[in-house]
Design an enzyme around this catalytic site. Sequence first.
Site, PDB file in Angstrom:
ATOM      1  N   ASP A  19       0.846  -1.203   0.000  1.00 51.33           N
ATOM      2  CA  ASP A  19       0.000   0.000   0.000  1.00 51.33           C
ATOM      3  C   ASP A  19       0.880   1.251   0.000  1.00 51.33           C
ATOM      4  OD1 ASP A  19      -2.363   1.371  -0.048  1.00 51.33           O
ATOM      5  OD2 ASP A  19      -2.794   1.140   2.079  1.00 51.33           O
ATOM      6  N   GLY A  20       0.349   2.315  -0.575  1.00 51.07           N
ATOM      7  CA  GLY A  20       1.034   3.609  -0.506  1.00 51.07           C
ATOM      8  C   GLY A  20       1.570   4.119  -1.836  1.00 51.07           C
ATOM      9  N   ASN A  21       1.269   3.413  -2.916  1.00 51.74           N
ATOM     10  CA  ASN A  21       1.750   3.875  -4.233  1.00 51.74           C
ATOM     11  C   ASN A  21       1.178   5.242  -4.591  1.00 51.74           C
ATOM     12  OD1 ASN A  21       2.991   1.416  -4.502  1.00 51.74           O
ATOM     13  ND2 ASN A  21       1.513   0.575  -5.959  1.00 51.74           N
ATOM     14  N   ARG A  23      -0.051   7.618  -2.597  1.00 56.42           N
ATOM     15  CA  ARG A  23       0.508   8.703  -1.765  1.00 56.42           C
ATOM     16  C   ARG A  23       1.941   9.039  -2.186  1.00 56.42           C
ATOM     17  NH1 ARG A  23      -0.822   5.907   3.691  1.00 56.42           N
ATOM     18  NH2 ARG A  23      -1.458   4.274   2.238  1.00 56.42           N
ATOM     19  N   HIS A  36       2.346   3.346  -8.983  1.00 59.73           N
ATOM     20  CA  HIS A  36       2.264   1.912  -9.294  1.00 59.73           C
ATOM     21  C   HIS A  36       3.489   1.479 -10.107  1.00 59.73           C
ATOM     22  CE1 HIS A  36      -1.632   1.927  -7.569  1.00 59.73           C
ATOM     23  NE2 HIS A  36      -2.279   2.481  -8.587  1.00 59.73           N
ATOM     24  N   THR A  65     -10.221  -7.824  -5.139  1.00 59.70           N
ATOM     25  CA  THR A  65     -11.547  -7.839  -5.780  1.00 59.70           C
ATOM     26  C   THR A  65     -12.224  -6.470  -5.606  1.00 59.70           C
ATOM     27  OG1 THR A  65     -12.313  -8.914  -3.742  1.00 59.70           O
ATOM     28  CG2 THR A  65     -12.028 -10.326  -5.656  1.00 59.70           C
ATOM     29  N   LEU A 130      11.878 -20.187  -4.412  1.00 62.80           N
ATOM     30  CA  LEU A 130      10.833 -19.307  -3.866  1.00 62.80           C
ATOM     31  C   LEU A 130       9.562 -19.468  -4.688  1.00 62.80           C
ATOM     32  CD1 LEU A 130      10.015 -16.755  -2.055  1.00 62.80           C
ATOM     33  CD2 LEU A 130      10.769 -15.371  -3.989  1.00 62.80           C
ATOM     34  N   ARG A 193      -4.991  -2.642   8.815  1.00 59.38           N
ATOM     35  CA  ARG A 193      -6.164  -3.409   8.360  1.00 59.38           C
ATOM     36  C   ARG A 193      -5.696  -4.589   7.517  1.00 59.38           C
ATOM     37  NH1 ARG A 193      -9.133  -0.960   4.651  1.00 59.38           N
ATOM     38  NH2 ARG A 193      -7.687   0.732   4.284  1.00 59.38           N
ATOM     39  N   LEU A 194      -6.493  -5.658   7.547  1.00 60.01           N
ATOM     40  CA  LEU A 194      -6.161  -6.860   6.783  1.00 60.01           C
ATOM     41  C   LEU A 194      -6.707  -6.782   5.353  1.00 60.01           C
ATOM     42  CD1 LEU A 194      -4.563  -9.326   7.584  1.00 60.01           C
ATOM     43  CD2 LEU A 194      -6.648 -10.408   8.389  1.00 60.01           C
TER      44      LEU A 194
HETATM   45  C1  FPP Z   1      -2.051   0.199  -3.263  1.00 58.66           C
HETATM   46  O1  FPP Z   1      -1.598   1.514  -3.365  1.00 58.66           O
HETATM   47  C2  FPP Z   1      -1.512  -0.588  -4.361  1.00 58.66           C
HETATM   48  C3  FPP Z   1      -2.262  -1.204  -5.300  1.00 58.66           C
HETATM   49  C4  FPP Z   1      -3.714  -1.185  -5.337  1.00 58.66           C
HETATM   50  C5  FPP Z   1      -1.658  -1.927  -6.393  1.00 58.66           C
HETATM   51  C6  FPP Z   1      -0.375  -2.592  -6.081  1.00 58.66           C
HETATM   52  C7  FPP Z   1       0.367  -2.679  -7.332  1.00 58.66           C
HETATM   53  C8  FPP Z   1       1.695  -2.596  -7.472  1.00 58.66           C
HETATM   54  C9  FPP Z   1       2.628  -2.573  -6.346  1.00 58.66           C
HETATM   55  C10 FPP Z   1       2.278  -2.528  -8.799  1.00 58.66           C
HETATM   56  C11 FPP Z   1       1.867  -3.663  -9.661  1.00 58.66           C
HETATM   57  C12 FPP Z   1       2.480  -4.923  -9.227  1.00 58.66           C
HETATM   58  C13 FPP Z   1       2.557  -5.966 -10.022  1.00 58.66           C
HETATM   59  C14 FPP Z   1       3.222  -7.195  -9.594  1.00 58.66           C
HETATM   60  C15 FPP Z   1       2.012  -5.905 -11.336  1.00 58.66           C
HETATM   61  P1  FPP Z   1      -2.648   2.670  -3.369  1.00 58.66           P
HETATM   62  O2  FPP Z   1      -2.832   3.108  -4.776  1.00 58.66           O
HETATM   63  O3  FPP Z   1      -3.896   2.258  -2.663  1.00 58.66           O
HETATM   64  O4  FPP Z   1      -1.897   3.766  -2.531  1.00 58.66           O
HETATM   65  P2  FPP Z   1      -2.510   4.841  -1.563  1.00 58.66           P
HETATM   66  O5  FPP Z   1      -3.064   4.113  -0.372  1.00 58.66           O
HETATM   67  O6  FPP Z   1      -1.351   5.692  -1.207  1.00 58.66           O
HETATM   68  O7  FPP Z   1      -3.564   5.577  -2.340  1.00 58.66           O
END
Ligand code: FPP
Length: 240
Positions: A19-21, A23, A36, A65, A130, A193-194
């Site tokens: 999580d956190g992409n 932000r 992302h 989902t 792995l 959170r889970l």
């Molecule tokens: C949550 O960050 C992240 C996701 C919903 C997607 C995760 C995807 C990746 C790490 C890249 C793709 C990976 C692969 C293997 C293809 P968020 O967007 O909810 O961040 P935020 O909480 O800061 O808004």
Amino acid sequence: MSRDLRNQVFPCHLGIIMDGNGRWAQQRGLPRIAGHQEGVQTVKRTVEDCAEIGVKILTLYAFSTENWRRPKMEVDFLMRLAEEYIMRELPDLQRNGVRLQLMGRREKLPSSLLGVLDNVALQTKENSRLILNLAFNYGGRAEIVDAMKAIIMDQRKGNLVVSEIDENIFSHYLYCSNVPDVDLIVRTGGEWRLSNFLLWRAANAVFWSMPVLWPDFRKEHLQEAIGIYAKQIRNYNDGA
Ligand code: FPP
């Protein structure tokens, strides 16, 4: 498959809620998708780090989902990103002895993504250093519902007797039946959170949330989380 946690101070199966992409991107004045894109680099590093330090199974929560509710542009971008990552990584997965498999519902996923996933899963299936489970179109409750449906089908076909169903048999109907319970779940981005991740297999897991945003996650954060896990298990052993 569940194991006695007391035997291990090192997690065999690690799950990560990445999580956190968004932000990370916002902090830089970039669109969310840039987060992302950077997150994929962290995926690549983390897979290599896990193989190197001896994690045997890594499950990455890449698309839930619930994520279908995001703007179509972001969903489409994540589908393409996953496809490109899997296609590009094949040589490195082979070199590092990584077996890739999809953990999630196939329905609704683009056929091109499924094609690439199936091909890479097939080509890496003998790798044993792995196991990398890509939790994609994954939901913990959906997984339990899908397992239940498969159990009913098997019972109707006469392959299963209701009175014989126990937790062990049930777990064989989950996605990726070769994957045991998860030992440690790490969440980046600071929330506790889970989020519907690995519900059945998380029954005895240690959960740890870290404030670091996923694109900034490094080996030292991985080691910190593994240290927390070891401490929890030692405390449990001392109290047992
Ligand atoms: C949550 O960050 C992240 C996701 C919903 C997607 C995760 C995807 C990746 C790490 C890249 C793709 C990976 C692969 C293997 C293809 P968020 O967007 O909810 O961040 P935020 O909480 O800061 O808004």
